[in-house]
Motif scaffolding. Structure first.
Motif, PDB file in Angstrom:
ATOM      1  N   ARG A  94       0.823  -1.220   0.000  1.00 39.65           N
ATOM      2  CA  ARG A  94       0.000   0.000   0.000  1.00 39.65           C
ATOM      3  C   ARG A  94       0.851   1.262   0.000  1.00 39.65           C
ATOM      4  NH1 ARG A  94      -4.267  -0.416   4.650  1.00 39.65           N
ATOM      5  NH2 ARG A  94      -4.450   1.767   4.088  1.00 39.65           N
ATOM      6  N   GLN A  95       2.109   1.159   0.406  1.00 38.44           N
ATOM      7  CA  GLN A  95       2.982   2.332   0.420  1.00 38.44           C
ATOM      8  C   GLN A  95       3.374   2.774  -0.988  1.00 38.44           C
ATOM      9  OE1 GLN A  95       6.282   1.480   3.019  1.00 38.44           O
ATOM     10  NE2 GLN A  95       4.950   1.103   4.779  1.00 38.44           N
ATOM     11  N   GLN A  96       3.402   1.838  -1.939  1.00 37.47           N
ATOM     12  CA  GLN A  96       3.708   2.155  -3.332  1.00 37.47           C
ATOM     13  C   GLN A  96       2.679   1.447  -4.210  1.00 37.47           C
ATOM     14  OE1 GLN A  96       7.778   0.815  -3.651  1.00 37.47           O
ATOM     15  NE2 GLN A  96       8.546   2.851  -3.139  1.00 37.47           N
ATOM     16  N   PRO A  97       1.449   1.958  -4.231  1.00 40.70           N
ATOM     17  CA  PRO A  97       0.380   1.256  -4.933  1.00 40.70           C
ATOM     18  C   PRO A  97       0.581   1.222  -6.452  1.00 40.70           C
ATOM     19  CG  PRO A  97      -0.374   3.403  -4.183  1.00 40.70           C
ATOM     20  CD  PRO A  97       1.005   3.207  -3.635  1.00 40.70           C
ATOM     21  N   VAL A  98       0.220   0.084  -7.019  1.00 37.83           N
ATOM     22  CA  VAL A  98       0.191  -0.082  -8.468  1.00 37.83           C
ATOM     23  C   VAL A  98      -1.285  -0.066  -8.853  1.00 37.83           C
ATOM     24  CG1 VAL A  98       0.748  -1.595 -10.410  1.00 37.83           C
ATOM     25  CG2 VAL A  98       2.311  -1.447  -8.431  1.00 37.83           C
ATOM     26  N   VAL A  99      -1.730   1.036  -9.425  1.00 28.49           N
ATOM     27  CA  VAL A  99      -3.154   1.216  -9.733  1.00 28.49           C
ATOM     28  C   VAL A  99      -3.485   0.501 -11.036  1.00 28.49           C
ATOM     29  CG1 VAL A  99      -4.974   2.897 -10.190  1.00 28.49           C
ATOM     30  CG2 VAL A  99      -3.187   3.417  -8.514  1.00 28.49           C
ATOM     31  N   LEU A 100      -4.438  -0.424 -10.976  1.00 25.42           N
ATOM     32  CA  LEU A 100      -4.914  -1.125 -12.161  1.00 25.42           C
ATOM     33  C   LEU A 100      -6.156  -0.451 -12.729  1.00 25.42           C
ATOM     34  CD1 LEU A 100      -4.499  -4.818 -10.937  1.00 25.42           C
ATOM     35  CD2 LEU A 100      -2.907  -3.450 -12.321  1.00 25.42           C
ATOM     36  N   TRP A 101      -7.022   0.037 -11.848  1.00 26.06           N
ATOM     37  CA  TRP A 101      -8.202   0.799 -12.239  1.00 26.06           C
ATOM     38  C   TRP A 101      -8.683   1.606 -11.044  1.00 26.06           C
ATOM     39  CZ3 TRP A 101      -8.781  -4.483 -11.268  1.00 26.06           C
ATOM     40  CH2 TRP A 101      -9.672  -4.821 -10.258  1.00 26.06           C
ATOM     41  N   VAL A 102      -9.509   2.602 -11.322  1.00 22.94           N
ATOM     42  CA  VAL A 102     -10.086   3.432 -10.263  1.00 22.94           C
ATOM     43  C   VAL A 102     -11.589   3.127 -10.229  1.00 22.94           C
ATOM     44  CG1 VAL A 102     -10.499   5.763  -9.432  1.00 22.94           C
ATOM     45  CG2 VAL A 102      -8.348   5.219 -10.600  1.00 22.94           C
ATOM     46  N   PRO A 103     -12.038   2.446  -9.189  1.00 17.27           N
ATOM     47  CA  PRO A 103     -13.461   2.095  -9.102  1.00 17.27           C
ATOM     48  C   PRO A 103     -14.333   3.331  -8.947  1.00 17.27           C
ATOM     49  CG  PRO A 103     -12.157   0.857  -7.503  1.00 17.27           C
ATOM     50  CD  PRO A 103     -11.278   1.924  -8.062  1.00 17.27           C
ATOM     51  N   LEU A 130     -14.589  -5.047  -5.745  1.00 17.77           N
ATOM     52  CA  LEU A 130     -15.390  -4.024  -6.420  1.00 17.77           C
ATOM     53  C   LEU A 130     -14.951  -2.606  -6.057  1.00 17.77           C
ATOM     54  CD1 LEU A 130     -18.988  -5.506  -6.057  1.00 17.77           C
ATOM     55  CD2 LEU A 130     -17.594  -5.399  -8.136  1.00 17.77           C
ATOM     56  N   SER A 131     -14.469  -2.425  -4.840  1.00 19.51           N
ATOM     57  CA  SER A 131     -14.185  -1.068  -4.361  1.00 19.51           C
ATOM     58  C   SER A 131     -12.709  -0.702  -4.326  1.00 19.51           C
ATOM     59  CB  SER A 131     -14.796  -0.882  -2.967  1.00 19.51           C
ATOM     60  OG  SER A 131     -14.223  -1.800  -2.054  1.00 19.51           O
ATOM     61  N   ASN A 132     -11.834  -1.604  -4.755  1.00 22.10           N
ATOM     62  CA  ASN A 132     -10.393  -1.341  -4.748  1.00 22.10           C
ATOM     63  C   ASN A 132      -9.786  -1.776  -6.078  1.00 22.10           C
ATOM     64  OD1 ASN A 132      -9.785  -0.600  -1.794  1.00 22.10           O
ATOM     65  ND2 ASN A 132     -11.019  -2.438  -1.623  1.00 22.10           N
ATOM     66  N   ASN A 135      -6.163  -1.542  -6.820  1.00 18.41           N
ATOM     67  CA  ASN A 135      -4.708  -1.675  -6.809  1.00 18.41           C
ATOM     68  C   ASN A 135      -4.305  -3.139  -6.958  1.00 18.41           C
ATOM     69  OD1 ASN A 135      -4.483   1.063  -6.415  1.00 18.41           O
ATOM     70  ND2 ASN A 135      -4.236   0.892  -4.194  1.00 18.41           N
ATOM     71  N   LEU A 136      -3.086  -3.360  -7.448  1.00 16.36           N
ATOM     72  CA  LEU A 136      -2.586  -4.711  -7.653  1.00 16.36           C
ATOM     73  C   LEU A 136      -2.600  -5.525  -6.360  1.00 16.36           C
ATOM     74  CD1 LEU A 136      -1.282  -6.858  -9.426  1.00 16.36           C
ATOM     75  CD2 LEU A 136       0.942  -5.761  -8.994  1.00 16.36           C
ATOM     76  N   ALA A 137      -2.179  -4.924  -5.256  1.00 15.58           N
ATOM     77  CA  ALA A 137      -2.166  -5.646  -3.976  1.00 15.58           C
ATOM     78  C   ALA A 137      -3.581  -6.057  -3.570  1.00 15.58           C
ATOM     79  CB  ALA A 137      -1.533  -4.785  -2.882  1.00 15.58           C
ATOM     80  N   ASP A 138      -4.563  -5.198  -3.841  1.00 18.50           N
ATOM     81  CA  ASP A 138      -5.961  -5.520  -3.530  1.00 18.50           C
ATOM     82  C   ASP A 138      -6.437  -6.708  -4.359  1.00 18.50           C
ATOM     83  OD1 ASP A 138      -6.263  -3.304  -1.733  1.00 18.50           O
ATOM     84  OD2 ASP A 138      -6.444  -2.003  -3.490  1.00 18.50           O
ATOM     85  N   VAL A 139      -6.097  -6.692  -5.633  1.00 18.07           N
ATOM     86  CA  VAL A 139      -6.512  -7.787  -6.515  1.00 18.07           C
ATOM     87  C   VAL A 139      -5.873  -9.099  -6.066  1.00 18.07           C
ATOM     88  CG1 VAL A 139      -6.409  -8.666  -8.887  1.00 18.07           C
ATOM     89  CG2 VAL A 139      -6.983  -6.268  -8.472  1.00 18.07           C
ATOM     90  N   LEU A 140      -4.596  -9.051  -5.702  1.00 17.54           N
ATOM     91  CA  LEU A 140      -3.933 -10.267  -5.208  1.00 17.54           C
ATOM     92  C   LEU A 140      -4.583 -10.764  -3.920  1.00 17.54           C
ATOM     93  CD1 LEU A 140      -0.135  -9.549  -5.769  1.00 17.54           C
ATOM     94  CD2 LEU A 140      -1.482 -11.367  -6.802  1.00 17.54           C
ATOM     95  N   LEU A 141      -4.752  -9.863  -2.957  1.00 20.74           N
ATOM     96  CA  LEU A 141      -5.291 -10.249  -1.658  1.00 20.74           C
ATOM     97  C   LEU A 141      -6.725 -10.743  -1.764  1.00 20.74           C
ATOM     98  CD1 LEU A 141      -5.048 -10.398   1.455  1.00 20.74           C
ATOM     99  CD2 LEU A 141      -5.775  -8.015   1.516  1.00 20.74           C
ATOM    100  N   PHE A 142      -7.600  -9.885  -2.264  1.00 18.92           N
ATOM    101  CA  PHE A 142      -9.023 -10.231  -2.260  1.00 18.92           C
ATOM    102  C   PHE A 142      -9.370 -11.249  -3.343  1.00 18.92           C
ATOM    103  CE2 PHE A 142      -8.688  -5.883  -0.472  1.00 18.92           C
ATOM    104  CZ  PHE A 142      -8.954  -6.239   0.838  1.00 18.92           C
ATOM    105  N   GLY A 143      -8.663 -11.198  -4.466  1.00 19.79           N
ATOM    106  CA  GLY A 143      -8.884 -12.204  -5.498  1.00 19.79           C
ATOM    107  C   GLY A 143      -8.492 -13.594  -5.034  1.00 19.79           C
ATOM    108  N   SER A 144      -7.379 -13.684  -4.295  1.00 14.95           N
ATOM    109  CA  SER A 144      -6.944 -14.978  -3.751  1.00 14.95           C
ATOM    110  C   SER A 144      -7.959 -15.526  -2.763  1.00 14.95           C
ATOM    111  CB  SER A 144      -5.579 -14.835  -3.064  1.00 14.95           C
ATOM    112  OG  SER A 144      -4.594 -14.466  -3.981  1.00 14.95           O
TER     113      SER A 144
END
Length: 193
Positions: A60-69, A119-121, A123-132
């Protein structure tokens, strides 16, 4: 990102043993004994969870933005997490109709929680965490339902009182977390406060 991935592999890996190797789990549990098995399981889970928290914080300190919900997704996520909290409560409240009908409300709650956060995030880290977690919950639910059918598992009927308690406990826990706990633990106020 590597620490987050390692944490997910450890935490979800140990929680996936019943999905991919239920027979091996049963044999190992019989060989080791219940307490050593639970101790090892808890240790690996705890290390995995600690790595997830640490790795996600670093990412989260260096977010990689994939899309902006869209902003509206925050409201959808709040509603979905309310449902997830009710499902979590239904896991532990005896004789409620939700558990009687759904059989595995905790895993369904994880599905709903993960979907809400996807749905609400964006960032790459969000996709990894919540997608997993979403993928794990889908596979876990399917495996649990297959075990239920194979074993002929019958769930106790729910009562109105048990269902009401599950709903109230879930709602109160959600409100506490949505209004205070999430900002305190995660650093994000999901309801925009």
């Amino acid at each position: 990102m590597g620490i987050l991935v390692l944490g997910l592999v450890l935490f979800l890996g140990v929680h996936s043993v019943r999905i991919v190797a239920d027979g091996w789990r049963t044999q190992t549990l019989a060989r080791m004994g219940e307490m050593p098995w639970k101790g090892l399981y808890s240790l690996v889970s705890g290390v995995g969870l600690a790595l997830i928290v640490w790795g996600y914080g670093l990412a989260r300190q260096q977010p990689v933005v994939l899309w902006v919900p869209p902003i509206g997704m925050r409201h959808a996520a709040a509603l979905l997490t309310l449902i997830a909290f009710v499902l979590l409560a239904a896991t532990y409240v005896p004789r409620n109709a939700l558990k009687a009908r759904l059989h595995h409300p905790m895993v369904l709650g994880v599905k709903v929680w993960a979907l809400a956060h996807l749905l609400s995030n964006g960032n790459l880290a969000d996709v990894l965490l919540f997608g997993s977690f979403l993928l794990w919950a889908v596979l876990s639910f399917r495996a649990a339902r297959q075990r239920d059918r194979a074993q002929g598992t019958v769930y106790a009927a729910g009562s109105s009182a048990g269902t009401a308690v599950a709903l109230v406990v879930g709602l109160v826990a959600w409100a506490g977390f949505a209004f205070w706990g999430h900002a305190w633990l995660i650093g994000v106020a999901p309801l925009g406060r």
